[in-house]
Design a protein around this motif. Structure first.
Motif, PDB file in Angstrom:
ATOM      1  N   VAL A  44      -4.597  -7.474  -6.591  1.00 27.40           N
ATOM      2  CA  VAL A  44      -3.418  -7.501  -7.471  1.00 27.40           C
ATOM      3  C   VAL A  44      -2.180  -7.418  -6.601  1.00 27.40           C
ATOM      4  CG1 VAL A  44      -2.381  -6.496  -9.544  1.00 27.40           C
ATOM      5  CG2 VAL A  44      -4.727  -5.931  -8.930  1.00 27.40           C
ATOM      6  N   GLY A  46       2.103  -6.654  -6.869  1.00 31.73           N
ATOM      7  CA  GLY A  46       3.208  -6.229  -7.710  1.00 31.73           C
ATOM      8  C   GLY A  46       4.376  -7.172  -7.466  1.00 31.73           C
ATOM      9  N   HIS A  49       6.821  -6.772  -2.449  1.00 36.37           N
ATOM     10  CA  HIS A  49       7.867  -6.266  -1.561  1.00 36.37           C
ATOM     11  C   HIS A  49       7.321  -5.658  -0.279  1.00 36.37           C
ATOM     12  CE1 HIS A  49      10.954  -7.247  -4.271  1.00 36.37           C
ATOM     13  NE2 HIS A  49      11.820  -6.339  -3.898  1.00 36.37           N
ATOM     14  N   SER A  50       5.998  -5.591  -0.143  1.00 39.08           N
ATOM     15  CA  SER A  50       5.466  -4.957   1.073  1.00 39.08           C
ATOM     16  C   SER A  50       5.569  -5.900   2.264  1.00 39.08           C
ATOM     17  CB  SER A  50       4.009  -4.550   0.860  1.00 39.08           C
ATOM     18  OG  SER A  50       3.937  -3.586  -0.165  1.00 39.08           O
ATOM     19  N   SER A 107      15.402   2.750  -2.133  1.00 36.75           N
ATOM     20  CA  SER A 107      16.682   2.035  -2.023  1.00 36.75           C
ATOM     21  C   SER A 107      16.852   0.914  -3.029  1.00 36.75           C
ATOM     22  CB  SER A 107      16.802   1.399  -0.641  1.00 36.75           C
ATOM     23  OG  SER A 107      16.466   2.293   0.343  1.00 36.75           O
ATOM     24  N   GLN A 111      10.464  -3.011  -7.404  1.00 35.37           N
ATOM     25  CA  GLN A 111       9.017  -2.864  -7.249  1.00 35.37           C
ATOM     26  C   GLN A 111       8.364  -2.398  -8.552  1.00 35.37           C
ATOM     27  OE1 GLN A 111      11.353  -0.978  -5.700  1.00 35.37           O
ATOM     28  NE2 GLN A 111      10.854  -0.545  -3.581  1.00 35.37           N
ATOM     29  N   THR A 112       7.031  -2.596  -8.613  1.00 35.57           N
ATOM     30  CA  THR A 112       6.276  -2.160  -9.792  1.00 35.57           C
ATOM     31  C   THR A 112       5.760  -0.733  -9.577  1.00 35.57           C
ATOM     32  OG1 THR A 112       4.215  -2.973  -8.841  1.00 35.57           O
ATOM     33  CG2 THR A 112       5.479  -4.531 -10.192  1.00 35.57           C
ATOM     34  N   GLY A 115       2.674  -0.759  -7.435  1.00 35.97           N
ATOM     35  CA  GLY A 115       2.991  -1.066  -6.037  1.00 35.97           C
ATOM     36  C   GLY A 115       3.662   0.107  -5.343  1.00 35.97           C
ATOM     37  N   THR A 119       1.727   2.556  -1.987  1.00 36.29           N
ATOM     38  CA  THR A 119       2.180   2.673  -0.597  1.00 36.29           C
ATOM     39  C   THR A 119       2.992   3.941  -0.317  1.00 36.29           C
ATOM     40  OG1 THR A 119       4.220   1.476  -1.076  1.00 36.29           O
ATOM     41  CG2 THR A 119       2.324   0.152  -0.394  1.00 36.29           C
ATOM     42  N   HIS A 122       9.184   5.976  -0.954  1.00 36.51           N
ATOM     43  CA  HIS A 122       9.931   7.241  -0.961  1.00 36.51           C
ATOM     44  C   HIS A 122      11.430   7.009  -0.937  1.00 36.51           C
ATOM     45  CE1 HIS A 122      11.191   6.716   3.216  1.00 36.51           C
ATOM     46  NE2 HIS A 122      10.072   6.017   3.304  1.00 36.51           N
ATOM     47  N   LEU A 170      -4.865  -0.755 -11.456  1.00 37.19           N
ATOM     48  CA  LEU A 170      -4.148   0.195 -12.314  1.00 37.19           C
ATOM     49  C   LEU A 170      -3.598  -0.542 -13.527  1.00 37.19           C
ATOM     50  CD1 LEU A 170      -4.360   2.038  -9.830  1.00 37.19           C
ATOM     51  CD2 LEU A 170      -1.999   2.705 -10.221  1.00 37.19           C
ATOM     52  N   ARG A 334      15.207   8.808   7.049  1.00 40.48           N
ATOM     53  CA  ARG A 334      15.179   9.524   5.762  1.00 40.48           C
ATOM     54  C   ARG A 334      14.214  10.708   5.831  1.00 40.48           C
ATOM     55  NH1 ARG A 334      14.514   4.511   1.659  1.00 40.48           N
ATOM     56  NH2 ARG A 334      13.307   3.672   3.385  1.00 40.48           N
ATOM     57  N   HIS A 383       4.146   3.797   7.479  1.00 42.31           N
ATOM     58  CA  HIS A 383       4.336   3.498   6.047  1.00 42.31           C
ATOM     59  C   HIS A 383       3.391   2.352   5.695  1.00 42.31           C
ATOM     60  CE1 HIS A 383       6.192   2.158   2.351  1.00 42.31           C
ATOM     61  NE2 HIS A 383       7.278   2.899   2.484  1.00 42.31           N
TER      62      HIS A 383
HETATM   63  C1  LIG Z   1      14.234  -4.660  -0.087  1.00 44.61           C
HETATM   64  C2  LIG Z   1      13.165  -3.628  -0.019  1.00 44.61           C
HETATM   65  C3  LIG Z   1      13.502  -2.290  -0.097  1.00 44.61           C
HETATM   66  C4  LIG Z   1      12.515  -1.300   0.006  1.00 44.61           C
HETATM   67  N1  LIG Z   1      12.897  -0.008  -0.053  1.00 44.61           N
HETATM   68  C5  LIG Z   1      11.975   0.970   0.127  1.00 44.61           C
HETATM   69  C6  LIG Z   1      12.351   2.336   0.107  1.00 44.61           C
HETATM   70  O1  LIG Z   1      13.501   2.681  -0.130  1.00 44.61           O
HETATM   71  N2  LIG Z   1      11.383   3.262   0.335  1.00 44.61           N
HETATM   72  C7  LIG Z   1      10.087   2.912   0.612  1.00 44.61           C
HETATM   73  O2  LIG Z   1       9.276   3.798   0.851  1.00 44.61           O
HETATM   74  N3  LIG Z   1       9.703   1.620   0.600  1.00 44.61           N
HETATM   75  C8  LIG Z   1      10.603   0.650   0.361  1.00 44.61           C
HETATM   76  N4  LIG Z   1      10.218  -0.655   0.337  1.00 44.61           N
HETATM   77  C9  LIG Z   1       8.782  -0.957   0.406  1.00 44.61           C
HETATM   78  C10 LIG Z   1       8.193  -1.107  -1.003  1.00 44.61           C
HETATM   79  O3  LIG Z   1       8.663  -0.114  -1.868  1.00 44.61           O
HETATM   80  C11 LIG Z   1       6.664  -0.982  -0.982  1.00 44.61           C
HETATM   81  O4  LIG Z   1       6.136  -1.896  -0.090  1.00 44.61           O
HETATM   82  C12 LIG Z   1       6.038  -1.139  -2.382  1.00 44.61           C
HETATM   83  O5  LIG Z   1       4.665  -0.941  -2.288  1.00 44.61           O
HETATM   84  C13 LIG Z   1       6.263  -2.507  -2.985  1.00 44.61           C
HETATM   85  O6  LIG Z   1       5.877  -2.504  -4.345  1.00 44.61           O
HETATM   86  P1  LIG Z   1       5.466  -3.880  -5.032  1.00 44.61           P
HETATM   87  O7  LIG Z   1       5.502  -3.712  -6.509  1.00 44.61           O
HETATM   88  O8  LIG Z   1       6.246  -4.973  -4.467  1.00 44.61           O
HETATM   89  O9  LIG Z   1       3.935  -3.968  -4.594  1.00 44.61           O
HETATM   90  P2  LIG Z   1       3.224  -5.042  -3.633  1.00 44.61           P
HETATM   91  O10 LIG Z   1       3.868  -5.041  -2.331  1.00 44.61           O
HETATM   92  O11 LIG Z   1       3.084  -6.328  -4.349  1.00 44.61           O
HETATM   93  O12 LIG Z   1       1.775  -4.354  -3.521  1.00 44.61           O
HETATM   94  C14 LIG Z   1       1.640  -3.129  -2.853  1.00 44.61           C
HETATM   95  C15 LIG Z   1       0.238  -2.582  -3.097  1.00 44.61           C
HETATM   96  O13 LIG Z   1       0.099  -2.264  -4.484  1.00 44.61           O
HETATM   97  C16 LIG Z   1      -1.121  -2.823  -4.969  1.00 44.61           C
HETATM   98  N5  LIG Z   1      -0.987  -3.074  -6.385  1.00 44.61           N
HETATM   99  C17 LIG Z   1       0.014  -3.698  -7.040  1.00 44.61           C
HETATM  100  N6  LIG Z   1      -0.253  -3.688  -8.360  1.00 44.61           N
HETATM  101  C18 LIG Z   1      -1.443  -3.046  -8.528  1.00 44.61           C
HETATM  102  C19 LIG Z   1      -2.235  -2.684  -9.643  1.00 44.61           C
HETATM  103  N7  LIG Z   1      -1.860  -2.963 -10.886  1.00 44.61           N
HETATM  104  N8  LIG Z   1      -3.390  -2.018  -9.439  1.00 44.61           N
HETATM  105  C20 LIG Z   1      -3.788  -1.685  -8.177  1.00 44.61           C
HETATM  106  N9  LIG Z   1      -3.066  -2.002  -7.085  1.00 44.61           N
HETATM  107  C21 LIG Z   1      -1.898  -2.658  -7.266  1.00 44.61           C
HETATM  108  C22 LIG Z   1      -1.282  -4.089  -4.144  1.00 44.61           C
HETATM  109  O14 LIG Z   1      -2.605  -4.563  -4.195  1.00 44.61           O
HETATM  110  C23 LIG Z   1      -0.892  -3.561  -2.795  1.00 44.61           C
HETATM  111  O15 LIG Z   1      -1.988  -2.835  -2.287  1.00 44.61           O
HETATM  112  C24 LIG Z   1      11.164  -1.670   0.191  1.00 44.61           C
HETATM  113  C25 LIG Z   1      10.816  -3.024   0.248  1.00 44.61           C
HETATM  114  C26 LIG Z   1      11.822  -3.990   0.145  1.00 44.61           C
HETATM  115  C27 LIG Z   1      11.447  -5.427   0.231  1.00 44.61           C
END
Ligand SMILES: Cc1cc2nc3c(=O)[nH]c(=O)nc-3n(C[C@H](O)[C@H](O)[C@H](O)COP(=O)(O)OP(=O)(O)OC[C@H]3O[C@@H](n4cnc5c(N)ncnc54)[C@H](O)[C@@H]3O)c2cc1C
Length: 432
Positions: A44, A46, A49-50, A107, A111-112, A115, A119, A122, A170, A334, A383
């Protein structure tokens, strides 16, 4: 040909065999059983953004746009139940309408919920942990295709709150809330050496605090945040100007550095002169903590014991300047309160987390490498959502409860249906 998986920064791509977009929990369960039945795998994603390849699938890629609603806000229990695919900004607005808020956010809010928790995303506070630490319950379809509900008293919840996408799909997440609050943000510039010496004490003294430093400059921008009742709200025009700068001016400067890398130090100094300025703002907590979307770039981040804050920042400067390296993106420091999440980078210790990034810097691979080695010397945990390379043995050495996490993953996903190359690399061969 199915569309490729591409992450937000465009730095991770994979070739799924197909895409699926289940709209209900029942459809998710049917999908998992079908994939398991044919001996396949699903991943899956989200908001993608990772920066790590944690969300990139090599078989069926799944999006959960259908499970994205705020389901129930329980004011008495101070918690919210929402679909796992719910974007954070949707949740924040729904909470604000009820006079409630998340105790901490990062920041951005694209994100979902699944997601963010996968990870350990924070913000920057030594009074509240990462977003995973706020999880009070989860509902998921396990890798075996069964519905699993983890409540606040379930001993597995500490293992699942930073789930890495390895335990199940999830479908719902329940998070702890607090009453809405307002913050006063103060930005001020300190000489680098003074900032390095004082940032830990500032992190301990304020509700939220962080630091930005641009490589090749001698000053750092410090942000502190404290609760306030004083009036004020985010200035919509200033926000629009910042968004324009990040969409147009900043990318143009980065491209200039790409064409002429020798200009990067000078460009950084000009950006710091223009942007690193003292200011005071007040407003809704999430409006103060969020930033406009940055231009695409690469990032890696590590978490160290709070006691090593100064060593990490000073070491990062040394790495960023080593052998004439040029680094074209901001370094961000941070704080995260320690927690009990088995796979949380802040497991068992108040932590300092530091990001180093780059857009077009020609030296960035070597700088990331030096940063990784700096982290190894400090017992740093990377991270999960940023660029990283860890072997299963390193994971075991850094996370005292990694073995229990692996066992939980095996129990919930006995055939490795939820595995992808990233999970195989950090957890070891798939059980399936
Ligand atoms: C511009 C930017 C700013 C950011 N700022 C911060 C910050 O301030 N602090 C910080 O700590 N990080 C930050 N990040 C990182 C980001 O928050 C994490 O990488 C987060 O996991 C991304 O969430 P996503 O919804 O994009 O998930 P994705 O990157 O798409 O997926 C992350 C993980 O979640 C899993 N997943 C998603 N949906 C499900 C589901 N329904 N069931 C089971 N698993 C699932 C995926 O398989 C994967 O393992 C930032 C990233 C960007 C691009």
């Amino acid at each position: 040909m199915p569309a490729p998986f591409v992450n937000w920064s465009g730095t991770v791509t994979s070739r799924p065999s197909a895409w699926a977009r289940p709209r209900t929990e029942g459809e998710v369960a049917a999908l998992v059983r079908e994939v398991r039945g044919r001996g396949g795998r699903l991943k899956v994603c989200g908001a993608r953004h990772s920066w790590s390849s944690i969300a990139a699938g090599d078989d069926l890629q799944v999006e959960l746009g259908g499970l994205a609603e705020v389901i129930e806000i329980d004011r008495r229990a101070m918690r919210v139940r929402a679909g796992a695919g719910c974007p954070l900004h949707v949740l924040l607005d729904a909470l604000a309408a009820e006079g409630l808020a998340m105790p901490v956010i990062g920041s951005v809010a694209e994100q979902t919920l699944a997601g963010l928790t996968a990870t350990a995303t924070h913000g920057s506070s030594l009074r509240v942990g990462n977003i995973s630490s706020l999880v009070e319950g989860m509902r998921m379809v396990s890798g075996a295709g069964e519905l699993v509900e983890l409540g606040a008293d379930d001993p597995r919840l500490e293992g699942a709150r930073v789930h890495l996408g390895a335990l199940g799909v999830l479908t719902e997440v329940t998070l702890r809330l607090r009453e809405a609050f307002r913050l006063e943000e103060r930005r001020f510039v300190l000489p680098f050496d003074e900032a390095a010496a004082r940032i830990r004490e500032l992190g301990e003294a304020h509700a939220f605090a962080k630091l930005w430093w641009l490589p090749h400059t001698e000053s750092a921008l410090v942000f502190t945040y404290d609760e306030t009742d004083a009036p004020g709200e985010r200035d919509a025009r200033a926000w629009a100007v910042d968004a324009w700068i990040n969409r147009n001016l900043f990318p143009a400067l980065l491209r200039l550095g790409k064409a002429f890398p020798s200009l990067i130090p000078r460009t950084n100094r000009s950006v710091a002169k223009l942007h690193f300025r003292p200011s005071i703002r007040r407003g809704r907590s999430d409006h103060m903590l969020q930033l406009v979307m940055p231009p695409p770039h690469r990032e890696t981040e590590i978490a160290v014991d709070l006691a090593d804050t100064e060593a990490l920042l000073r070491g990062t400067r040394e790495v960023a300047h080593r052998d004439g390296a040029r680094v074209d993106f901001v370094v961000e420091l941070r704080f995260v309160k320690g927690d009990g999440g088995w796979m949380s980078p802040a497991y068992g210790r108040d932590s300092c987390q530091l990001v180093i990034g780059g857009a077009y810097s020609p030296d960035i691979d070597r700088v990331f490498d030096g940063f990784r080695r700096l982290g190894q010397g400090l017992g740093a945990r990377p991270h999960w959502g940023k660029e990283l390379a860890l072997t299963p043995a390193e994971v075991d050495a850094l996370y005292p409860r990694a073995g229990e996490f692996r066992a939980l993953a095996r129990a919930l996903d006995p055939d490795g249906v939820l595995r992808n190359p990233f999970l195989d690399a950090i957890l070891g061969p798939s059980p399936g």
